[in-house]
Write a protein that holds these residues in place. Structure first.
Motif, PDB file in Angstrom:
ATOM      1  N   ARG A   1      25.778  54.796 -17.643  1.00  0.00           N
ATOM      2  CA  ARG A   1      24.514  54.105 -17.442  1.00  0.00           C
ATOM      3  C   ARG A   1      24.400  53.698 -15.974  1.00  0.00           C
ATOM      4  NH1 ARG A   1      22.045  51.447 -21.825  1.00  0.00           N
ATOM      5  NH2 ARG A   1      22.013  49.450 -20.738  1.00  0.00           N
ATOM      6  N   VAL A   2      23.256  53.983 -15.389  1.00  0.00           N
ATOM      7  CA  VAL A   2      22.994  53.651 -14.000  1.00  0.00           C
ATOM      8  C   VAL A   2      21.702  52.832 -13.944  1.00  0.00           C
ATOM      9  CG1 VAL A   2      22.492  54.535 -11.696  1.00  0.00           C
ATOM     10  CG2 VAL A   2      24.098  55.748 -13.173  1.00  0.00           C
ATOM     11  N   SER A   3      21.750  51.707 -13.234  1.00  0.00           N
ATOM     12  CA  SER A   3      20.584  50.840 -13.211  1.00  0.00           C
ATOM     13  C   SER A   3      20.248  50.392 -11.802  1.00  0.00           C
ATOM     14  CB  SER A   3      20.794  49.601 -14.099  1.00  0.00           C
ATOM     15  OG  SER A   3      21.832  48.790 -13.581  1.00  0.00           O
ATOM     16  N   GLY A   4      18.970  50.076 -11.623  1.00  0.00           N
ATOM     17  CA  GLY A   4      18.507  49.562 -10.350  1.00  0.00           C
ATOM     18  C   GLY A   4      17.047  49.160 -10.439  1.00  0.00           C
ATOM     19  N   THR A   5      16.617  48.378  -9.472  1.00  0.00           N
ATOM     20  CA  THR A   5      15.217  47.987  -9.389  1.00  0.00           C
ATOM     21  C   THR A   5      14.442  49.045  -8.606  1.00  0.00           C
ATOM     22  OG1 THR A   5      15.707  46.711  -7.391  1.00  0.00           O
ATOM     23  CG2 THR A   5      15.762  45.526  -9.486  1.00  0.00           C
TER      24      THR A   5
ATOM     25  N   VAL B   1      17.325  62.009 -21.430  1.00  0.00           N
ATOM     26  CA  VAL B   1      17.810  60.847 -20.683  1.00  0.00           C
ATOM     27  C   VAL B   1      17.035  59.615 -21.141  1.00  0.00           C
ATOM     28  CG1 VAL B   1      18.075  59.804 -18.401  1.00  0.00           C
ATOM     29  CG2 VAL B   1      18.410  62.270 -18.690  1.00  0.00           C
ATOM     30  N   PRO B   2      17.651  58.760 -21.972  1.00  0.00           N
ATOM     31  CA  PRO B   2      16.990  57.510 -22.345  1.00  0.00           C
ATOM     32  C   PRO B   2      16.940  56.554 -21.155  1.00  0.00           C
ATOM     33  CG  PRO B   2      18.781  58.075 -23.867  1.00  0.00           C
ATOM     34  CD  PRO B   2      18.936  58.939 -22.667  1.00  0.00           C
ATOM     35  N   VAL B   3      15.849  55.803 -21.043  1.00  0.00           N
ATOM     36  CA  VAL B   3      15.688  54.830 -19.966  1.00  0.00           C
ATOM     37  C   VAL B   3      15.122  53.546 -20.550  1.00  0.00           C
ATOM     38  CG1 VAL B   3      14.802  54.430 -17.637  1.00  0.00           C
ATOM     39  CG2 VAL B   3      15.077  56.777 -18.454  1.00  0.00           C
ATOM     40  N   GLU B   4      15.722  52.427 -20.185  1.00  0.00           N
ATOM     41  CA  GLU B   4      15.228  51.119 -20.596  1.00  0.00           C
ATOM     42  C   GLU B   4      14.780  50.342 -19.363  1.00  0.00           C
ATOM     43  OE1 GLU B   4      18.073  48.977 -22.980  1.00  0.00           O
ATOM     44  OE2 GLU B   4      18.941  50.855 -23.727  1.00  0.00           O
ATOM     45  N   VAL B   5      13.637  49.653 -19.477  1.00  0.00           N
ATOM     46  CA  VAL B   5      13.133  48.845 -18.364  1.00  0.00           C
ATOM     47  C   VAL B   5      12.997  47.405 -18.821  1.00  0.00           C
ATOM     48  CG1 VAL B   5      11.322  48.539 -16.650  1.00  0.00           C
ATOM     49  CG2 VAL B   5      11.861  50.835 -17.473  1.00  0.00           C
ATOM     50  N   GLU B   6      13.560  46.502 -18.050  1.00  0.00           N
ATOM     51  CA  GLU B   6      13.487  45.073 -18.327  1.00  0.00           C
ATOM     52  C   GLU B   6      13.051  44.349 -17.063  1.00  0.00           C
ATOM     53  OE1 GLU B   6      17.039  44.498 -21.602  1.00  0.00           O
ATOM     54  OE2 GLU B   6      17.559  44.421 -19.475  1.00  0.00           O
ATOM     55  N   ARG B   7      12.467  43.180 -17.243  1.00  0.00           N
ATOM     56  CA  ARG B   7      12.108  42.356 -16.090  1.00  0.00           C
ATOM     57  C   ARG B   7      13.183  41.302 -15.883  1.00  0.00           C
ATOM     58  NH1 ARG B   7       7.630  42.196 -13.258  1.00  0.00           N
ATOM     59  NH2 ARG B   7       6.395  43.210 -14.884  1.00  0.00           N
ATOM     60  N   GLY B   8      13.737  41.261 -14.691  1.00  0.00           N
ATOM     61  CA  GLY B   8      14.813  40.328 -14.404  1.00  0.00           C
ATOM     62  C   GLY B   8      14.317  38.934 -14.083  1.00  0.00           C
ATOM     63  N   ALA B   9      15.270  38.021 -13.934  1.00  0.00           N
ATOM     64  CA  ALA B   9      14.922  36.639 -13.599  1.00  0.00           C
ATOM     65  C   ALA B   9      14.245  36.548 -12.241  1.00  0.00           C
ATOM     66  CB  ALA B   9      16.189  35.777 -13.616  1.00  0.00           C
ATOM     67  N   ASP B  10      14.478  37.556 -11.387  1.00  0.00           N
ATOM     68  CA  ASP B  10      13.839  37.574 -10.066  1.00  0.00           C
ATOM     69  C   ASP B  10      12.418  38.118 -10.110  1.00  0.00           C
ATOM     70  OD1 ASP B  10      14.387  40.216 -10.637  1.00  0.00           O
ATOM     71  OD2 ASP B  10      15.711  40.534  -8.921  1.00  0.00           O
ATOM     72  N   GLY B  11      11.970  38.502 -11.305  1.00  0.00           N
ATOM     73  CA  GLY B  11      10.629  39.040 -11.464  1.00  0.00           C
ATOM     74  C   GLY B  11      10.523  40.530 -11.262  1.00  0.00           C
ATOM     75  N   LEU B  12      11.612  41.169 -10.807  1.00  0.00           N
ATOM     76  CA  LEU B  12      11.580  42.605 -10.549  1.00  0.00           C
ATOM     77  C   LEU B  12      11.898  43.394 -11.812  1.00  0.00           C
ATOM     78  CD1 LEU B  12      13.500  42.748  -7.142  1.00  0.00           C
ATOM     79  CD2 LEU B  12      11.028  42.950  -7.495  1.00  0.00           C
ATOM     80  N   LEU B  13      11.287  44.551 -11.930  1.00  0.00           N
ATOM     81  CA  LEU B  13      11.584  45.454 -13.028  1.00  0.00           C
ATOM     82  C   LEU B  13      12.850  46.245 -12.705  1.00  0.00           C
ATOM     83  CD1 LEU B  13       7.977  46.732 -13.776  1.00  0.00           C
ATOM     84  CD2 LEU B  13       9.381  45.299 -15.272  1.00  0.00           C
ATOM     85  N   ARG B  14      13.743  46.307 -13.677  1.00  0.00           N
ATOM     86  CA  ARG B  14      15.004  47.039 -13.516  1.00  0.00           C
ATOM     87  C   ARG B  14      15.076  48.122 -14.582  1.00  0.00           C
ATOM     88  NH1 ARG B  14      20.099  46.653 -11.353  1.00  0.00           N
ATOM     89  NH2 ARG B  14      19.430  44.798 -10.208  1.00  0.00           N
ATOM     90  N   ALA B  15      15.309  49.340 -14.157  1.00  0.00           N
ATOM     91  CA  ALA B  15      15.438  50.468 -15.078  1.00  0.00           C
ATOM     92  C   ALA B  15      16.899  50.866 -15.213  1.00  0.00           C
ATOM     93  CB  ALA B  15      14.622  51.656 -14.583  1.00  0.00           C
ATOM     94  N   THR B  16      17.306  51.171 -16.442  1.00  0.00           N
ATOM     95  CA  THR B  16      18.666  51.633 -16.717  1.00  0.00           C
ATOM     96  C   THR B  16      18.588  52.968 -17.434  1.00  0.00           C
ATOM     97  OG1 THR B  16      19.493  49.367 -16.918  1.00  0.00           O
ATOM     98  CG2 THR B  16      20.843  51.114 -17.868  1.00  0.00           C
ATOM     99  N   LEU B  17      19.115  53.994 -16.805  1.00  0.00           N
ATOM    100  CA  LEU B  17      19.140  55.319 -17.414  1.00  0.00           C
ATOM    101  C   LEU B  17      20.506  55.577 -18.015  1.00  0.00           C
ATOM    102  CD1 LEU B  17      20.841  57.654 -15.566  1.00  0.00           C
ATOM    103  CD2 LEU B  17      18.984  57.129 -13.996  1.00  0.00           C
ATOM    104  N   THR B  18      20.523  56.365 -19.075  1.00  0.00           N
ATOM    105  CA  THR B  18      21.773  56.808 -19.687  1.00  0.00           C
ATOM    106  C   THR B  18      21.897  58.304 -19.464  1.00  0.00           C
ATOM    107  OG1 THR B  18      21.681  55.082 -21.383  1.00  0.00           O
ATOM    108  CG2 THR B  18      23.113  56.967 -21.811  1.00  0.00           C
ATOM    109  N   SER B  19      22.943  58.708 -18.784  1.00  0.00           N
ATOM    110  CA  SER B  19      23.098  60.095 -18.377  1.00  0.00           C
ATOM    111  C   SER B  19      23.329  61.021 -19.566  1.00  0.00           C
ATOM    112  CB  SER B  19      24.279  60.226 -17.408  1.00  0.00           C
ATOM    113  OG  SER B  19      25.510  60.166 -18.112  1.00  0.00           O
ATOM    114  N   VAL B  20      23.192  62.300 -19.325  1.00  0.00           N
ATOM    115  CA  VAL B  20      23.711  63.279 -20.273  1.00  0.00           C
ATOM    116  C   VAL B  20      25.235  63.180 -20.237  1.00  0.00           C
ATOM    117  CG1 VAL B  20      21.736  64.808 -19.959  1.00  0.00           C
ATOM    118  CG2 VAL B  20      23.760  65.114 -18.532  1.00  0.00           C
ATOM    119  N   GLU B  21      25.893  63.826 -21.186  1.00  0.00           N
ATOM    120  CA  GLU B  21      27.357  63.731 -21.224  1.00  0.00           C
ATOM    121  C   GLU B  21      27.956  64.380 -19.978  1.00  0.00           C
ATOM    122  OE1 GLU B  21      31.090  64.566 -24.279  1.00  0.00           O
ATOM    123  OE2 GLU B  21      29.031  64.387 -25.010  1.00  0.00           O
ATOM    124  N   PRO B  22      28.781  63.646 -19.243  1.00  0.00           N
ATOM    125  CA  PRO B  22      29.317  64.159 -17.973  1.00  0.00           C
ATOM    126  C   PRO B  22      30.589  64.967 -18.169  1.00  0.00           C
ATOM    127  CG  PRO B  22      29.995  61.895 -18.273  1.00  0.00           C
ATOM    128  CD  PRO B  22      29.171  62.249 -19.480  1.00  0.00           C
TER     129      PRO B  22
END
Length: 289
Positions: free
Chosen positions: A280-284, A110-131
């Motif tokens: 892809r599922v993302s959230g802070t 499961v690859p995961v990317e983390v970015e910092r948003g304009a609100d200053g919060l870290l947001r992680a986005t995971l990429t699922s296995v094939e559904p």
């Protein structure tokens, strides 16, 4: 037991609220960033002590940003957990900076990317296995409805029941009204037995507010928890379900609201691609003091 063994058996346990901007929202997850010295039995004990729906246990891999991850509810190990993945990735990013990670789970990579948003919060986005999405017997649906105290008339005929998978199996049941979704008072032990017999992680109960906006709830009795406040694995499976049904057109981004009925509101973003079957599922996520 030596002092070193005692320290190894008592790792630092972090607590994060995933899919939320406040510690009081979203779904709380336990995170152990170094589980190298822990046995499966000890992980289960820690998860039970933490008491959240899941706790993630990470062991660093051989390459930078790579981790082996195991997930435990208070009662059992689960193959994949979305909200604990988001929490773990944000916890890592707080220590090493935003970037990319690769989590090797029992369900797959499961690859995961983390970015910092304009609100200053870290947001992680995971990429699922094939559904994948499969049919469910009418008798199984009827039994699930009976355990929930619902009837077939409560269901939304535009979104028929299915089994959806994106790392864990979920029974998708869509209802026709927000009021029906809010009225959740089910047979805990009966539903737990039903789910164990069918290898279900949660029931993904949904109501469609708008074409790309949904409200969702996830009973999780097999994990010893009445309800999961925000469920990333189920969100990925549900995205795959909607695409397979032709209920949405990819590429698109869905918004799932969850936890409102528990007083822990959270928001999950679900991205569907026209080229990639994965979801892809993302959230802070924020630390719980």
């Amino acid at each position: 037991m030596t002092d070193d063994t005692a320290v190894a058996a008592q790792p630092e346990i972090l607590r994060y609220a995933a899919f939320a901007a406040r510690p009081e929202g979203g779904n709380p997850a336990g995170v152990v960033l170094d589980a190298t010295a822990l046995s499966a039995q000890r992980m289960l004990m820690i998860a039970a002590e933490v008491g959240y729906s899941e706790t993630a246990f990470l062991t660093a891999g051989t390459s930078q940003g790579a981790y082996d991850v195991r997930y435990f509810s208070p009662l059992a190990e689960v193959p994949f957990c979305g909200h604990a993945t988001v929490a773990s990735a944000v916890a890592l990013a707080e220590r090493t900076g935003p970037g990319r990670y690769l989590f090797t789970t029992a369900a797959g990579d499961v690859p995961v990317e983390v970015e910092r948003g304009a609100d200053g919060l870290l947001r992680a986005t995971l990429t699922s296995v094939e559904p994948h999405v499969g049919e469910v017997d009418a008798a199984d649906v009827a039994q699930a409805l009976a355990l929930l105290g619902w009837s077939a008339a409560d269901l939304d005929p535009a979104l028929p029941p299915r089994i959806a998978y994106a790392g864990a199996r979920h029974l998708v049941l869509a209802v026709g009204t927000r009021e029906r979704l809010a009225g959740l008072d089910y047979d805990f032990e009966g539903l737990a037995s039903y789910m164990r017999a069918r290898d279900l992680t949660t029931l993904q109960l949904v109501w469609r507010e708008a074409p790309e906006v949904f409200h969702v709830r996830d009973p999780f009795p097999v994990g010893g928890v009445v309800e999961d406040p925000a469920t990333g694995a189920a969100a990925a499976a549900f995205g795959a379900y909607l695409r397979e049904r032709g209920a949405v057109t990819a590429p698109t981004v869905l918004t799932l609201h969850q936890g409102e009925d528990l007083g822990r509101p959270g928001v999950l973003k679900v991205e569907l691609s026209a080229e990639d079957p994965r979801v892809r599922v993302s959230g802070t996520a924020v630390a719980i003091p």
